[in-house]
Design a protein around this motif. Structure first.
Motif, PDB file in Angstrom:
ATOM      1  N   MET A 119      48.522  34.748  35.581  1.00 19.51           N
ATOM      2  CA  MET A 119      47.765  33.805  36.390  1.00 19.51           C
ATOM      3  C   MET A 119      47.627  34.311  37.822  1.00 19.51           C
ATOM      4  O   MET A 119      46.534  34.342  38.357  1.00 19.51           O
ATOM      5  CB  MET A 119      48.456  32.451  36.345  1.00 19.51           C
ATOM      6  N   ASP A 120      48.746  34.695  38.435  1.00 13.49           N
ATOM      7  CA  ASP A 120      48.692  35.185  39.811  1.00 13.49           C
ATOM      8  C   ASP A 120      47.930  36.498  39.910  1.00 13.49           C
ATOM      9  O   ASP A 120      47.258  36.752  40.903  1.00 13.49           O
ATOM     10  CB  ASP A 120      50.106  35.374  40.363  1.00 13.49           C
ATOM     11  N   ALA A 121      48.037  37.334  38.861  1.00 12.06           N
ATOM     12  CA  ALA A 121      47.320  38.610  38.880  1.00 12.06           C
ATOM     13  C   ALA A 121      45.818  38.381  38.811  1.00 12.06           C
ATOM     14  O   ALA A 121      45.042  39.112  39.433  1.00 12.06           O
ATOM     15  CB  ALA A 121      47.776  39.491  37.723  1.00 12.06           C
ATOM     16  N   ASN A 122      45.394  37.357  38.074  1.00  6.67           N
ATOM     17  CA  ASN A 122      43.957  37.061  37.993  1.00  6.67           C
ATOM     18  C   ASN A 122      43.408  36.582  39.331  1.00  6.67           C
ATOM     19  O   ASN A 122      42.297  36.938  39.714  1.00  6.67           O
ATOM     20  CB  ASN A 122      43.684  36.022  36.915  1.00  6.67           C
ATOM     21  N   ILE A 123      44.183  35.784  40.030  1.00  5.64           N
ATOM     22  CA  ILE A 123      43.764  35.332  41.355  1.00  5.64           C
ATOM     23  C   ILE A 123      43.706  36.517  42.313  1.00  5.64           C
ATOM     24  O   ILE A 123      42.762  36.656  43.094  1.00  5.64           O
ATOM     25  CB  ILE A 123      44.712  34.232  41.884  1.00  5.64           C
ATOM     26  N   GLY A 124      44.693  37.389  42.247  1.00  5.56           N
ATOM     27  CA  GLY A 124      44.698  38.582  43.094  1.00  5.56           C
ATOM     28  C   GLY A 124      43.534  39.504  42.788  1.00  5.56           C
ATOM     29  O   GLY A 124      42.922  40.066  43.699  1.00  5.56           O
ATOM     30  N   ALA A 125      43.204  39.650  41.507  1.00  5.39           N
ATOM     31  CA  ALA A 125      42.071  40.501  41.129  1.00  5.39           C
ATOM     32  C   ALA A 125      40.765  39.897  41.631  1.00  5.39           C
ATOM     33  O   ALA A 125      39.894  40.622  42.144  1.00  5.39           O
ATOM     34  CB  ALA A 125      42.025  40.666  39.611  1.00  5.39           C
ATOM     35  N   GLY A 126      40.625  38.605  41.503  1.00  8.64           N
ATOM     36  CA  GLY A 126      39.417  37.949  42.000  1.00  8.64           C
ATOM     37  C   GLY A 126      39.273  38.071  43.506  1.00  8.64           C
ATOM     38  O   GLY A 126      38.182  38.322  44.025  1.00  8.64           O
ATOM     39  N   LEU A 127      40.385  37.886  44.202  1.00  8.60           N
ATOM     40  CA  LEU A 127      40.351  38.040  45.662  1.00  8.60           C
ATOM     41  C   LEU A 127      40.055  39.476  46.068  1.00  8.60           C
ATOM     42  O   LEU A 127      39.314  39.722  47.024  1.00  8.60           O
ATOM     43  CB  LEU A 127      41.679  37.588  46.269  1.00  8.60           C
ATOM     44  N   ALA A 128      40.631  40.431  45.345  1.00  9.04           N
ATOM     45  CA  ALA A 128      40.426  41.841  45.687  1.00  9.04           C
ATOM     46  C   ALA A 128      38.958  42.219  45.580  1.00  9.04           C
ATOM     47  O   ALA A 128      38.383  42.792  46.512  1.00  9.04           O
ATOM     48  CB  ALA A 128      41.269  42.730  44.780  1.00  9.04           C
ATOM     49  N   ILE A 129      38.335  41.892  44.467  1.00 10.63           N
ATOM     50  CA  ILE A 129      36.945  42.293  44.291  1.00 10.63           C
ATOM     51  C   ILE A 129      36.007  41.428  45.134  1.00 10.63           C
ATOM     52  O   ILE A 129      34.988  41.909  45.643  1.00 10.63           O
ATOM     53  CB  ILE A 129      36.546  42.293  42.797  1.00 10.63           C
TER      54      ILE A 129
END
Length: 71
Positions: A1-11
């Motif tokens: 869950m946290d990795a998906n938020i981080g990936a979305g924020l990164a891109i």
């Protein structure tokens, strides 16, 4: 869950930043070509190189986002 938020924020942030960067580079290049038309080929070449560097940052963020989603 946290990795998906981080990936979305990164891109998302990288896309926003590269969009702003490419817009600024293009605007300044057109402005400088209008002021000095004889230097237009050199300015155009430099603009293309600068846009490639800005776009590479967005591609790097895309790779980081994929790595985060793979976790």
């Amino acid at each position: 869950m946290d990795a998906n938020i981080g990936a979305g924020l990164a891109i998302g942030l990288a896309g926003l930043g590269s969009g702003i960067g490419i817009g600024l580079v293009g605007a300044k290049a057109v402005s400088s070509m209008a002021r000095q038309p004889e230097a237009a080929p050199l300015i155009r070449t430099t603009m293309i190189i600068a846009i490639a560097f800005v776009e590479s940052i967005a591609l790097y963020a895309l790779v980081v986002a994929f790595m985060l989603m793979a976790k």
